[in-house]
Design a protein around this motif. Structure first.
Motif, PDB file in Angstrom:
ATOM      1  N   UNK A 134      -8.683  11.317  -2.472  1.00 61.79           N
ATOM      2  CA  UNK A 134      -9.029  11.053  -3.867  1.00 61.79           C
ATOM      3  C   UNK A 134      -7.905  11.552  -4.763  1.00 61.79           C
ATOM      4  N   UNK A 135      -7.513  10.753  -5.747  1.00 66.29           N
ATOM      5  CA  UNK A 135      -6.527  11.179  -6.732  1.00 66.29           C
ATOM      6  C   UNK A 135      -7.224  11.371  -8.071  1.00 66.29           C
ATOM      7  N   UNK A 177      -4.375  15.661  -5.988  1.00 65.83           N
ATOM      8  CA  UNK A 177      -5.125  14.792  -5.085  1.00 65.83           C
ATOM      9  C   UNK A 177      -5.791  15.654  -4.016  1.00 65.83           C
ATOM     10  N   UNK A 178      -6.841  15.114  -3.420  1.00 69.47           N
ATOM     11  CA  UNK A 178      -7.664  15.845  -2.473  1.00 69.47           C
ATOM     12  C   UNK A 178      -7.799  15.026  -1.194  1.00 69.47           C
ATOM     13  N   UNK A 198      -3.797   5.995  -4.629  1.00 68.68           N
ATOM     14  CA  UNK A 198      -3.409   6.363  -3.270  1.00 68.68           C
ATOM     15  C   UNK A 198      -3.561   5.126  -2.392  1.00 68.68           C
ATOM     16  N   UNK A 199      -2.577   4.895  -1.519  1.00 69.10           N
ATOM     17  CA  UNK A 199      -2.644   3.785  -0.566  1.00 69.10           C
ATOM     18  C   UNK A 199      -2.060   4.237   0.774  1.00 69.10           C
ATOM     19  N   UNK A 200      -2.855   4.056   1.831  1.00 72.63           N
ATOM     20  CA  UNK A 200      -2.405   4.401   3.179  1.00 72.63           C
ATOM     21  C   UNK A 200      -1.597   3.251   3.784  1.00 72.63           C
ATOM     22  N   UNK A 241       0.199   8.214   7.041  1.00 73.79           N
ATOM     23  CA  UNK A 241       1.205   8.138   5.985  1.00 73.79           C
ATOM     24  C   UNK A 241       0.583   7.443   4.779  1.00 73.79           C
ATOM     25  N   UNK A 242       0.752   8.031   3.599  1.00 75.23           N
ATOM     26  CA  UNK A 242       0.198   7.410   2.405  1.00 75.23           C
ATOM     27  C   UNK A 242       1.099   7.648   1.200  1.00 75.23           C
ATOM     28  N   UNK A 243       0.944   6.780   0.209  1.00 82.64           N
ATOM     29  CA  UNK A 243       1.725   6.845  -1.016  1.00 82.64           C
ATOM     30  C   UNK A 243       0.801   7.159  -2.180  1.00 82.64           C
TER      31      UNK A 243
END
Length: 201
Positions: A74-75, A81-82, A110-112, A119-121
């Motif tokens: 979660x952002x 972010x969590x 957030x996107x994995x 890995x996520x951005x």
């Protein structure tokens, strides 16, 4: 699903599907303006878990939608972010969690990475994007008396770059080409990005 009579109705800012590992199980995570995060079990039509992260929730995503729940990110507002390990739920303590500061501004999205769920951005209100890698602990479950309790891992920042002077409001990875991505920002620009060497992280 709606709040019970007499309860305040909050604005829901983001939702995410997950836990779709068979034909009948489904979960929806919802994030609200007051920092509430609620996990709804659609099969049982009930609230499975809830927490509060103290700041409005801008984005939610499971690391993969079509598997037994594994991780949820979660952002929020206020540069945080969590991450929760949602594989093991403790009856009273819930899911194991970590909190990380990033971007020095609202963390919008957030996107994995589809090809590697660890890995996520994240994208920020400062116009930056941060690439992260989640590292699992040596043991994901520990005993709390006779009850299993999850153990959270760590996240490492792999790379970051400033793309705009305005917030990056959306971001998505290509499901076909590893590292190919697209993002939009409040400067009315759509950017196509390439992240290289992701297979070496």
């Amino acid at each position: 699903m709606e709040p019970a009579g007499g309860e305040n109705k909050r604005d829901c800012w983001t939702v995410a599907f997950g836990h779709a590992f068979n034909q009948s199980d489904r979960c929806v995570a919802a994030g609200y303006d007051n920092g509430d995060i609620k996990l709804f079990d659609l099969r049982a039509m009930s609230l499975r878990w809830e927490t509060n992260v103290k700041n409005g929730v801008c984005s939610l995503e499971f690391d993969r939608k079509d598997i037994n729940m594994n991780k949820l990110v979660a952002t929020t507002l206020e540069s945080k972010f969590h991450v929760w390990d949602v594989r093991t739920q403790h009856p009273s303590k819930g899911f194991a969690q970590l909190t990380e500061k990033a971007h020095k501004s609202t963390v919008w999205v957030v996107r994995h990475l589809p090809q590697n769920r660890d890995i996520f951005m994240t994208s920020g209100g400062s116009g930056s994007i941060y690439l992260w890698k989640y590292n699992y602990p040596s043991n994901r479950v520990m005993k709390d008396g006779n009850v299993d309790m999850g153990v959270i891992g760590t996240v490492d920042l792999q790379q970051n770059v400033v793309l705009s002077s305005q917030p990056i409001a959306s971001f998505d990875w290509s499901p076909d080409k590893e590292g190919l991505a697209v993002c939009t920002s409040f400067d009315q620009t759509l950017r196509v990005l390439i992240c290289t060497k992701l297979n070496r992280i």
